[in-house]
Write an enzyme that holds these catalytic residues in place. Structure first.
Site, PDB file in Angstrom:
ATOM      1  CB  CYS A 230     -28.787  20.833  -9.557  1.00  0.00           C
ATOM      2  SG  CYS A 230     -28.853  22.614  -9.822  1.00  0.00           S
TER       3      CYS A 230
ATOM      4  CG  HIS B 175     -30.805  20.788  -5.104  1.00  0.00           C
ATOM      5  ND1 HIS B 175     -29.508  20.359  -5.276  1.00  0.00           N
ATOM      6  CD2 HIS B 175     -30.940  21.883  -5.880  1.00  0.00           C
ATOM      7  CE1 HIS B 175     -28.876  21.171  -6.103  1.00  0.00           C
ATOM      8  NE2 HIS B 175     -29.722  22.104  -6.489  1.00  0.00           N
TER       9      HIS B 175
ATOM     10  CD  GLU C 213     -29.176  17.554  -3.112  1.00  0.00           C
ATOM     11  OE1 GLU C 213     -30.166  17.079  -3.706  1.00  0.00           O
ATOM     12  OE2 GLU C 213     -28.443  18.436  -3.608  1.00  0.00           O
TER      13      GLU C 213
END
Lengths: 228, 80
Positions: free
Chosen positions: A86, A202, A204
């Site tokens: 990002c 994302h 994560e």
């Protein structure tokens, strides 16, 4: 795998990615402040998501000139893997480690939702997945619209460096499936050596069922194996 | 001296903010508006000769103020 997460003023996904790396690689990453000039020895550097320097000037533009970035460039030249998520992807394009630029979403709205992505490129960062596979990561961004001149996009396509693409449930890169207007539905690219990887979604944020998905867990565990 | 720097998106880069402003202007009754491109404006105060300043300002634009991938810039140094 030894990992380092660079923390910029305004990073806000640094802890998330640190938790993901600890859980998926079995080893907590080192956290390095942007003002440091030496990057600790590691196998992977992560530039996390967030709003470094408040997105002043352009997203990632000021962070790209942080003291630590010279050291990140040197590590990248030595072959250390670099992952930009990002805002980290925006920083990688601003600092010239990846081509193109990420501009304001075509719809002018902040987009925050899970997206389907097709695995298109070959890189250690996609070791978990098979080409053509569809994975689901969330996006959360205002400037995720990947743009580059025609020749650059053609070169990325020709080299198989478009790593992930926004697609619909049938795996087609349609306009409706594209959350931000990115050229060719590009969600992630790699550099020529395949060891620098930038993506807007994302991984994560999806490292277990309690978070709504585990494609990110697969992403990081396979990456750790591939880089070990 | 004072320098003025304009940074605008290149012609072939879509400018969604400019488009939104354009359609808002039309909604307000400014039907004569055919296009709006939004950009950035910097007023920079600096020392040195005008010629040196021009070169230095170009470097500032290349290195930071503009992203040459998507933006063009224009520098002017108005007479004091």
């Amino acid at each position: 795998m030894r990992t380092v997460v660079v923390v910029f003023p305004g990073s806000n996904c640094d802890r998330d990615v640190a938790v993901a790396l600890a859980r998926c690689t079995g080893r907590a990453p080192g956290l390095v402040w942007h003002g440091a000039t030496n990057l600790p020895a590691c196998d992977l550097v992560v530039l996390p998501g967030g709003f470094s320097y408040g997105d002043y000037l352009r997203a990632g533009a000021i962070a790209a000139h942080s003291p630590i970035m010279r050291s990140v460039h040197e590590a990248a030249e030595r072959g250390t893997a670099v992952l930009g998520i990002c805002n980290g992807f925006q920083i990688l394009t601003e600092t010239g480690l990846l081509p193109g630029a990420l501009v304001r979403n075509a719809g002018l709205r902040f987009v925050c939702r899970p997206v389907d992505l097709r695995v298109d490129g070959h890189t250690p960062f996609l070791a978990a997945f098979t080409p053509g596979e569809r994975v689901r990561f969330p996006v959360a961004h205002m400037e995720g619209n990947y743009q580059a001149d025609r020749e650059t996009v053609a070169r990325l396509e020709g080299d198989g460096r478009v790593a992930l693409r926004y697609v619909d449930e049938a795996g087609r890169a349609t306009e409706a499936a594209n959350p931000n207007g990115s050229a060719a539905g590009i969600a992630a690219i790699t550099n020529t050596s395949r060891r620098i990887f930038g993506l807007m979604p994302h991984p994560e944020r999806v490292i277990g069922a309690e978070l709504g998905g585990s494609d990110g867990y697969r992403f990081f565990t396979a990456l750790a194996d591939a880089l070990a | 001296m004072k320098a003025i720097v304009h940074v605008v998106l290149k012609k072939d880069v879509l400018d969604p903010q400019g488009k939104a402003v354009e359609s808002a202007l039309r909604t307000l009754g400014f039907g004569e508006v055919s296009e709006v491109r939004q950009g950035k404006f910097f007023e920079i105060t600096l020392d040195g000769s005008r010629d040196d300043a021009r070169a230095r300002l170009a470097s500032m634009c290349e290195e930071l103020l503009a992203n040459p991938v998507i933006e063009d810039y224009r520098v002017s140094i108005p007479d004091a």
